[in-house]
Design a protein around this motif. Structure first.
Motif, PDB file in Angstrom:
ATOM      1  N   GLU D   4      10.780  -1.838  -0.422  1.00 35.29           N
ATOM      2  CA  GLU D   4      10.119  -0.683  -0.292  1.00 35.29           C
ATOM      3  C   GLU D   4       8.645  -1.000   0.056  1.00 35.29           C
ATOM      4  O   GLU D   4       8.045  -2.189   0.178  1.00 35.29           O
ATOM      5  CB  GLU D   4       9.831  -0.231  -1.795  1.00 35.29           C
ATOM      6  N   THR D   5       8.108   0.084   0.638  1.00 30.25           N
ATOM      7  CA  THR D   5       6.680  -0.148   1.219  1.00 30.25           C
ATOM      8  C   THR D   5       5.623  -0.346  -0.071  1.00 30.25           C
ATOM      9  O   THR D   5       5.978   0.342  -0.954  1.00 30.25           O
ATOM     10  CB  THR D   5       5.885   0.654   2.018  1.00 30.25           C
ATOM     11  N   PRO D   6       4.819  -1.448   0.053  1.00 30.54           N
ATOM     12  CA  PRO D   6       4.060  -1.479  -1.198  1.00 30.54           C
ATOM     13  C   PRO D   6       3.103  -0.191  -1.205  1.00 30.54           C
ATOM     14  O   PRO D   6       2.684   0.288  -0.199  1.00 30.54           O
ATOM     15  CB  PRO D   6       3.134  -2.742  -1.021  1.00 30.54           C
ATOM     16  N   ILE D   7       2.704   0.026  -2.486  1.00 33.63           N
ATOM     17  CA  ILE D   7       1.814   1.038  -2.726  1.00 33.63           C
ATOM     18  C   ILE D   7       0.310   0.714  -2.069  1.00 33.63           C
ATOM     19  O   ILE D   7      -0.282   1.664  -1.373  1.00 33.63           O
ATOM     20  CB  ILE D   7       1.602   1.570  -4.209  1.00 33.63           C
ATOM     21  N   LEU D   8      -0.005  -0.566  -2.338  1.00 31.85           N
ATOM     22  CA  LEU D   8      -1.291  -0.914  -1.651  1.00 31.85           C
ATOM     23  C   LEU D   8      -0.701  -2.464  -0.887  1.00 31.85           C
ATOM     24  O   LEU D   8      -0.165  -3.194  -1.587  1.00 31.85           O
ATOM     25  CB  LEU D   8      -2.275  -1.197  -2.747  1.00 31.85           C
ATOM     26  N   SER D   9      -1.286  -2.505   0.081  1.00 26.58           N
ATOM     27  CA  SER D   9      -1.356  -3.937   0.814  1.00 26.58           C
ATOM     28  C   SER D   9      -2.452  -4.039   1.699  1.00 26.58           C
ATOM     29  O   SER D   9      -3.072  -3.535   2.321  1.00 26.58           O
ATOM     30  CB  SER D   9      -0.206  -3.307   2.000  1.00 26.58           C
ATOM     31  N   TYR D  72      -2.692   2.011   1.938  1.00 29.24           N
ATOM     32  CA  TYR D  72      -2.285   2.533   0.827  1.00 29.24           C
ATOM     33  C   TYR D  72      -1.178   3.454   1.078  1.00 29.24           C
ATOM     34  O   TYR D  72      -1.036   4.396   2.065  1.00 29.24           O
ATOM     35  CB  TYR D  72      -3.345   3.412   0.188  1.00 29.24           C
ATOM     36  N   ASN D  73      -0.146   3.379   0.361  1.00 28.51           N
ATOM     37  CA  ASN D  73       1.164   4.048   0.708  1.00 28.51           C
ATOM     38  C   ASN D  73       1.598   3.976   2.166  1.00 28.51           C
ATOM     39  O   ASN D  73       2.205   4.970   2.844  1.00 28.51           O
ATOM     40  CB  ASN D  73       1.072   5.583   0.366  1.00 28.51           C
TER      41      ASN D  73
END
Ligand SMILES: Nc1ncnc2c1ncn2[C@@H]1O[C@H](COP(=O)(O)OP(=O)(O)OP(=O)(O)O)[C@@H](O)[C@H]1O
Ligand SMILES: Nc1ncnc2c1ncn2[C@@H]1O[C@H](COP(=O)(O)OP(=O)(O)OP(=O)(O)O)[C@@H](O)[C@H]1O
Ligand SMILES: [Mg+2]
Ligand SMILES: [Mg+2]
Lengths: 424, 302, 262, 269, 366
Positions: D4-9, D72-73
């Protein structure tokens, strides 16, 4: 090259006193331009540069020092400020530079033997107040009717304002009226308590010795407090259009002393409008101020300046003058009715007669009354002369003390010594 | 006695004029911790703009609206260019920035318009009311200025509105939060910029109203900026953070100034003591309550 | 540490101190002694009144009731200045350094009380002023060396990281050569490593200079290990007082503060 | 890790303050949805800076991201204002509490809810929710924030953030100055929020013991660089972490026998 | 210029505490002083002396005074010009009534102003922050009032302005006619030298204070007065002391303003506007900086003059509307203040330090 004489113009066109500065210096420059257009003074044209003083002593002194040696040397310095001109009395003496203060200045400076380089052509504070009391006497139907009358003086909280208190006391003593002095702290934009005092003591007349915003506020507060404005009488710095217009209807019927009527019905003014403004060289941006009290005062000052130069040229030749030669011109400045007529300034400029002992020379003034609906001043009296006798002794005392303090040897005022380009 | 009452009433009413200036101060301080020294010049700018237009035959209402818009825009510009880059700086820096702003606006106002003295008439009557004529039953020979009463009503309305706004609305609470801690306010998502823009715009409006009333009373000229000096002791007595304080402070200063000038000045040989007396009154109050009558206490915990 | 507390002389005696703020009781009838040369820890939940207690001791707060006896002298209220003169120095929970000054100046200011030069002398930089500046600098350098602050002595404190600021604050307190040192959470927000450093400093001061220390700390490990005597507060009341091991096993303390056994 | 894409990267960011002081030199951190990530590091290592880079509060401190990016998202946030961040669900609990001193405790909490434009009933509920979790501040609701004790203030700050109903909370040193019981409590709340409401956390901490106990993933940051990353379990067992952040021996470190040599190690400056 | 401090070991506390630890700096200062004392004295024009150099130094001293209260001790003051006024009138009356020699009169004028400063500083013991403005403004208005209301202070002079007479300019023993004293009255060089020397002494004293316990106390009180109190600094005493010294400086500046610069005494020149101008000087120069005080004074005083001169030069005398110039210079000064606060809150002094730092590592960029 063409010969020129250089006049520094220490004007103030911004800040709290800009109204006076723009009018006065505008009038001077307009008159200079008129003369230059007519070929100058004895063929010598005037040149000038301005320096903004913002009516501050420090800036004024800086301007003086910066400009005095320009263009081969200034011929005189007229800052229209008690503070600046007084601050320069001694510097002027050292530099042999006439310091001019039309209608104001350090009153003791009238004694030219002690203040050779200081000139205050027109009237001094004491003249002004004795003329005002005489005028009230006239309104009451004669000086003898002043007995038992109450006069209050609302004065600006500054040395300028206070200067008249003692004199008013003696004046009232002489004529049997009673006098109350009420101070308005600078700048005077709130006068509730002063007018409450007036309401309490119920004087017959209130003299307004004001400055700047204090004047319209006095009229408006008088209105609010139910004091008839026609019994409010303004002094020489409370007599301009800028003092009454802001007060609107409240100023209707207000009277004030003046040495130079407002209006444009004078030949010289018409000439300026035609030749200077016609040629697009006029100084005032707001042409409705032509003929206003401050601007007319400027024209008057221009006449005084240039007549002094012309008189000096009569003696020293039609050439550019030095500042000490100009001094001679001022000291021997005589404006007769005929000369005023020639200048096209009849009714505008009072007769003047300066000499070594009297650097004021006029001591004459008229009264004008404001008509708020027509927005114009109407002259309501003839020339009235000041009580020179009463003021002379006070002036002498002040000047002699000054001389003693400063180790100044009064110069003899005999006719011939007067001609000398003397040294300090 | 009647005279005393007259002095008192006159003083209280003229005090309201000071409150008018003070409100703008308090509003900005309360919501951003900035002691806005440019208040006086903003007042001048508003009045000058308005009067320059009416003098050019612009209709009263249109001139009012144009000036209003201008003051709002000015408020927003100030926020953008001065307050925003200085967010989170010390209060002293912010104060000094407004001193700079004051100088800037002073040059601007006089440069765009002029430095002449202008009259301004709002059409509020200047005639006094003689109580003895109106209400002979009271038997008081007192006059009251209609103009002052009108000004007092306007000031009272503004103050009531603002007080309610601050106490009971979200924006009001946000404003107070912002003045406490810029960083924290940003962290909880209070849009600092929007808040400040609102405050400066509202202040602009207050300046306009105060400027017009003062302008009518004392004419519109450079000296109008001195109105600020009358407002200062008022807000300090009332407390920098209190809007009701502005009115109470105004009443106190107004009354004390007039009473002092009339009854106390005798001690000093009848010299006008109004100026420093107002400040001395303020000082006396502050010695008792160092943050003004309604001001928030300074919180110092270690 | 092994010595029984009875044999020691109390340096500070707090007797029935009560303090309230507009009706909110922060401290209620608290009495305890701090003995000469010991490390006394004050613990308790947040808001228990620990910092207020320190503020009472050195006169920042004035208690409504009770007396403070320090070094044999009894006071109804202490004044911060008197406290400093009598030899009480402290650090603060939220660092209270002089932000605009360098590390060196901050620590030097701790020696203020010992400087006797008049301002005329300092203005002209003559006599005592010049001499004192050198003498005290020497002492301050010792502290700088002890705390390992050499490399940052001229740095303005505002730009230092938190941990170093805490150290500088300790240095400023030490500079006054106090009899008693009040430390308000000196190790809050530190890594284990830094806590070790700090406890090392505290103990060295205590051992080598004999300075009595009153310490507020939430890290039980530290409290257990280095204190001679622990006072526990809860809701402004004293609920425990004694040697660490005893206090830690007190059920009241466990309930109020420690929670599940640690 | 999950796909999944991280919520914060956070992607390799560098941060400079006042254009000259460089604070971060390449920090990359991923926070997955519903995860607690802890950020460990000594004083001045750059934890706060990292959090502020995410919440966009950096500019107010005269700092800027000179390299790298933050998503973010999956969306780049470089153009967002702090307001936008909170609006989109990222709230930072500032280090040092920063509560509004002149507002009451309750008003402090209310400020947190403004961003949502919620109606008053909802806000009431949220308030109750907060008071339930932090009973201590319920008694003090009418007190001025500035006069609360340190611990109380920390609770107010946490509560204020909760009022915004965020998706991601950046928690900067929550344990500082708290009693041990409370630290546990706060982390329990973190856990509860995480498990019950699905809030993700990036927790910056000094106290490695507790941080790693609750976190899933940990990053160790030193002098502005990530020097170690791994699952909480891995980290708490790693020697170097034990040495630096847990006091060498883990559980039974003794403060009374600290030897001088401890300080002989290079100073963290 | 290229110089560096790396690699030079400071060997003693004494050398570390030197005012100018770098040798290059010391040489620069010595060269600068030599220039001011010798070259300038010998070559400058009267205009330069009387309208530029003297007022800049005098205003610099006043700015330094305000900086001591505001920059170093954190006490906001808007009464600077009022305090200068007290100093000027004190000096005048000391010379007039006690026939004091001018340098002594300056000193005691400072002391008297300082005592006045203490009185108006007293509220600072209770009032903090912006609220303190009330007290200092009260001082300002009180000064304007008292010297207006009681002409006695002005030797009962009715016009409110007194030209300072030559016999006041007694510098040392002997009458004003002795050659030594005459120099100081008749020539601007003399007044310049007096001003320069007094300024130098005051700067040295200030430098000494700020780098010693006195200055540390000021800054401690500024940064956190509770903590200062706890470490045994008497906050009350420190504040009063700071007010005393601050107003001492302002008082001396006021006396010099009257005697060395304008040559007149007039309370109107010490008005509120001047207080504000001096505050601008502090802001622009840099809070808490001695050098900044002078840079600020030079800039704020010199800017309008410079701009008019440039106008004259570009457009030829007379053509540039003075109101235009004036308004623009206000706009520019206002803008500079704001930009400085945003970009460099430390003012010119901080800019100067940054430049110097860059020079130190030049040509190696850092
Ligand atoms: N100046 C003050 N005014 C009002 N209340 C205060 C003040 N100082 C402290 N209090 C209150 O007194 C109580 C005790 O506070 P104190 O700071 O002493 O707690 P503490 O034990 O140090 O807590 P912590 O561990 O969180 O620092 C708190 O409830 C606080 O709100
Ligand atoms: N506003 C700022 N201006 C300049 N430098 C700063 C600023 N804030 C932080 N720094 C510097 O950036 C570096 C990282 O600081 P940061 O506050 O992020 O560390 P931290 O890990 O949060 O430390 P702590 O545990 O002390 O909170 C430090 O060296 C610090 O000095
Ligand atoms: Mg505490
Ligand atoms: Mg941090």
């Amino acid at each position: 090259a063409e010969e020129t004489m250089y006049v520094p113009i220490p004007s103030y066109r911004v800040g709290p006193y800009a109204a006076g500065g723009t009018g006065y210096f505008g009038g001077i420059l307009d008159y200079y331009n008129l003369l230059n257009a007519r070929g100058g003074i004895g063929g010598v044209k005037l040149i000038w540069s301005e320096c903004e003083t913002e009516y501050s002593v420090e800036r004024g002194v800086e301007c003086y020092k910066r400009l005095k040696d320009r263009e081969g040397g200034a011929v005189f310095f007229d800052p229209l400020s008690v503070g600046i001109s007084t601050a320069l009395i001694e510097t002027g003496r050292a530099d042999k530079m006439p310091i001019i203060a039309v209608n104001h200045g350090k009153t003791a400076g009238q004694r030219g033997d002690i203040f050779p380089y200081y000139f205050m052509p027109g009237i001094n504070t004491y003249d002004e107040h004795s003329i005002m009391v005489h005028y009230i006497g006239g309104l009451e139907g004669g000086m003898e009717n002043l007995k038992g009358k109450k006069i209050a003086m609302l004065f600006h909280g500054s040395p300028y304002g206070r200067e008249a208190i003692a004199f008013m006391d003696s004046m009232c003593e002489k004529h049997g009226c009673s006098h109350e002095a009420i101070e308005v702290p600078h700048p005077g934009n709130e006068q509730q308590s002063q007018w409450l005092k007036i309401r309490k003591s119920k004087p017959d007349y209130v003299l307004l010795r004001g400055w700047g915003v204090m004047n319209p506020v006095a009229m408006q507060t008088a209105k609010r407090m139910g004091f008839p404005v026609s019994r409010l009488i303004g002094n020489i710095w409370s007599n301009s259009d800028e003092d009454v217009i802001p007060a609107g209807g409240a100023a209707n019927g207000y009277q004030a002393i003046t040495t130079h009527p407002a209006g444009t019905d004078f030949k010289v003014v018409q000439d300026i409008i035609a030749d200077v403004y016609g040629a697009g060289k006029g100084d005032l941006q707001d042409k409705s101020r032509l003929g206003s009290v401050y601007w007319n005062l400027g024209v008057l000052a221009g006449v005084v300046h240039t007549e002094a130069l012309r008189i000096a040229q009569e003696r020293f030749g039609n050439r550019a003058l030095s500042s000490s030669e100009t001094r001679w011109g001022f000291e021997n400045l005589v404006l007769t009715a005929e000369r005023i007529e020639e200048l096209g300034a009849t009714g505008l400029v009072p007769e003047l007669n300066l000499n070594c002992m009297d650097h004021v020379g006029g001591h004459l003034a008229k009264f004008q009354q404001w008509d708020a609906n027509a927005r114009q001043w109407n002259i309501v009296s003839d020339w009235i002369e000041g009580d020179v006798e009463l003021s002379q002794s006070i002036i002498d005392a002040g000047a002699e003390k000054y001389a003693a303090d400063n180790n100044i040897e009064p110069r003899p005022c005999s006719a011939d010594s007067n001609d000398d380009d003397f040294d300090l | 006695m009647a005279f005393f009452l007259e002095v008192l009433v006159g003083g209280l009413l003229s005090g309201v004029m000071y409150s008018l200036v003070a409100i703008g101060f308090v509003l900005i301080y309360k919501s951003s911790g900035v002691f806005n020294f440019a208040q006086g010049t903003m007042l001048l700018l508003a009045a000058l703009t308005f009067v320059s237009m009416t003098e050019r035959q612009v209709d009263f209402k249109i001139a009012f609206i144009i000036t209003l818009v201008m003051m709002v825009v000015l408020g927003i510009i100030v926020e953008r260019t001065v307050m925003r880059p200085l967010a989170n700086q010390s209060l002293l820096s912010l104060f000094m920035a407004t001193v700079g702003l004051n100088y800037f606006l002073e040059g601007l106002a006089q440069g765009v318009w002029d430095s002449a003295v202008h009259g301004l008439e709002l059409g509020i009557s200047n005639d006094p009311i003689f109580l003895i004529d109106e209400f002979p039953a009271l038997g008081l020979d007192i006059i009251i200025s209609q103009f002052d009463i009108a000004a007092a009503v306007i000031a009272g309305t503004m103050i009531l509105g603002l007080t309610l706004f601050f106490q009971y609305t979200r924006t009001g609470l946000s404003l107070r939060a912002v003045s406490d801690d810029h960083m924290a306010a940003m962290a909880v998502g209070i849009p600092l910029n929007r808040i400040w823009a609102i405050v400066w715009a509202v202040t602009g409006v207050i300046c306009l109203i105060a400027g017009l009333l003062w302008g009518d009373r004392v004419s519109v000229s450079f000296t109008l900026t001195a109105a600020v000096l009358k407002g200062l002791p008022v807000i300090l007595i009332g407390g920098l953070t209190s809007i009701p304080g502005a009115i109470v402070g105004g009443l106190i200063i107004g009354a004390s100034e007039k009473l002092g000038e009339i009854y106390l000045a005798e001690l000093f040989g009848g010299q006008g003591i109004e100026h420093w007396w107002a400040y001395t009154t303020a000082l006396i109050f502050l010695m008792i309550r160092p943050t003004g009558i309604f001001g928030e206490k300074q919180i110092e915990r270690v | 540490m092994n010595m029984s507390t009875e044999s020691k002389k109390p340096l500070l005696v707090l007797d029935d101190i009560s303090l309230s703020f507009k009706g909110v009781k922060a401290i209620t009838d608290i009495s305890f002694n701090v003995y000469e040369g010991e490390i006394c820890s004050v613990i308790g939940p947040n808001g228990a009144g620990k910092s207020s207690m320190l503020n009472v001791i050195n006169g920042v707060y004035i208690p409504q009731e009770g007396t403070i006896t320090f070094d044999g002298k009894q006071f109804n209220k202490m004044k911060p200045h008197t406290a400093a003169v009598m030899g009480i120095a402290r650090t603060f929970q939220n660092i209270a350094l002089f932000k605009g000054m360098s590390v060196l100046d901050n620590i030097m200011s701790g020696r203020n009380l010992m400087m006797k030069a008049t301002f005329w002398e300092t203005a002209l930089n003559i006599g005592r002023a010049k001499r004192e500046e050198m003498e005290h600098r020497l002492e301050v350098e010792k502290i700088i060396e002890f705390l390992g602050l050499q490399s940052i002595r001229k740095t303005p404190v505002a730009s230092l990281p938190y941990g170093l600021q805490k150290r500088v604050e300790l240095g400023r307190a030490l500079a006054a050569e106090p009899k008693m040192l009040l430390l308000d959470e000196p190790m809050a927000g530190m890594t284990m490593e830094e806590k070790l450093d700090m406890s090392c400093f505290i103990q060295e001061v205590n051992r080598n200079l004999g300075t009595t220390i009153v310490l507020i700390e939430h890290d039980m490990g530290v409290v257990m290990d280095i204190s001679d005597h622990v006072v526990v507060l809860d809701y402004g009341k004293k609920i425990g007082d004694g040697p660490p091991s005893e206090v830690m096993n007190n059920q009241d303390v466990i309930d109020a503060y420690l929670g599940v056994s640690h | 890790m999950s796909n999944e894409t991280p919520i914060l990267s956070i992607k390799n960011i560098e941060v400079v303050y006042s254009r000259v002081i460089s604070a971060l030199h390449g920090v990359s951190i991923d926070v997955q949805k519903g995860e607690i990530v802890s950020l460990l590091g000594a004083n001045g290592s750059g934890k706060t800076t990292t959090c502020k880079a995410v919440s966009r509060l950096l500019e107010a401190e005269r700092g800027e991201i000179s390299k790298g990016s933050i998503e973010y998202n999956g969306q780049d946030i470089s153009q967002m204002t702090p307001f936008d961040m909170v609006k989109s669900g990222v709230v930072q609990v500032l280090e040092g509490r920063h509560i509004f001193g002149h507002l009451t405790v309750e008003e402090n909490l209310l400020t947190g809810s403004f961003i949502r434009n919620a109606d008053s009933v909802e806000v009431k509920q949220d308030l109750e929710h907060v008071y339930e979790r932090f009973t201590r501040i319920k008694d003090r609701r009418k007190n001025l924030g500035g006069l609360c004790s340190g611990g109380e203030q920390q609770m107010v700050a946490m509560g204020r953030a909760m009022m915004a109903r965020p998706n991601l909370i950046l928690l900067d040193e929550p344990s500082m100055g708290l009693a041990p019981q409370l630290i546990e409590e706060i982390f329990e709340i973190v856990k509860a929020l995480n498990e019950q409401d699905g809030v993700s956390f990036l927790v910056s901490e000094q106290n490695a013991n507790i941080a790693l106990k609750y976190a899933k993933v940990g990053y160790i940051i030193e002098n502005g660089r990530v020097v170690l990353k791994g699952s909480a379990k891995e980290l708490s067992e790693s020697d170097s972490v034990k040495d630096m952040y847990m006091g060498g021996g883990g559980e039974d470190v003794s403060f009374s026998d600290v030897k001088y040599y401890h300080r002989r190690k290079p100073c963290i400056v | 210029m290229y110089y560096r401090e790396a690699g030079r070991l400071v060997k003693s506390f004494a050398s570390d505490r030197r005012m100018l630890p770098l040798m290059e700096d010391r040489w620069i200062v010595i060269a600068f002083l030599a220039f001011m004392y010798i070259v300038v004295t010998a070559t400058a024009s009267d205009y330069l002396f009387s309208a530029i150099l003297i007022p800049m130094m005098v205003l610099g001293v006043a700015t330094l005074g305000l900086n001591i209260a505001t920059g170093y001790t954190g006490q906001l003051s808007l009464g600077t010009a009022g305090f200068m006024c007290f100093g000027a009138f004190a000096a005048f009356n000391l010379v007039l009534r006690l026939e004091m020699y001018l340098p002594f009169a300056f000193f005691f004028a400072g002391v008297i102003a300082g005592l006045v400063g203490i009185v108006f500083g007293l509220p600072a013991l209770r009032i903090k922050g912006f609220y303190l403005i009330v007290s200092t403004l009260a001082a300002q208005f009180f000064a304007e009032w008292v010297f207006n209301a009681y002409p006695w202070f002005l030797d009962n002079n009715s016009s409110g302005v007194v030209a300072l007479p030559p016999h006041h300019y007694k510098v040392f023993l002997g009458q004003e006619s002795t050659p030594f004293n005459a120099v100081f009255w008749h020539s601007y060089q003399g007044r310049y030298l007096i001003t320069l020397t007094i300024t130098l002494l005051l700067v040295l004293a200030c430098k000494n204070m700020v780098r010693s316990a006195t200055g540390r106390n000021w800054m401690a009180v500024r940064d956190m007065d509770i903590a200062a109190n706890v470490i045994g600094i008497s906050v009350a005493k420190t504040k009063l002391m700071a007010f005393f010294i601050s107003t001492f400086y302002c008082g001396v500046a006021g006396a010099m303003y009257a005697y060395c610069y304008i040559g007149n005494l007039d309370f109107m020149i010490f008005n509120l506007r001047r207080s504000f101008l001096i505050m601008f000087m502090v802001i622009v120069g840099g809070l808490g900086s001695i050098l900044g005080s002078f840079l600020g004074a030079i800039f704020v005083y010199g800017w309008p003059i410079l701009i008019t001169r440039m106008g004259d030069w570009i457009f030829g005398g007379g053509t540039l509307d003075t109101a235009f110039v004036e308004n623009n210079s206000k706009i520019v000064v206002g803008t500079i203040i704001i930009v400085l606060l945003i970009r460099e809150p430390g003012g010119f002094a901080a800019l100067w330090l940054t430049t110097k730092k860059k020079l130190r590592s030049w040509p190696f960029a850092n």
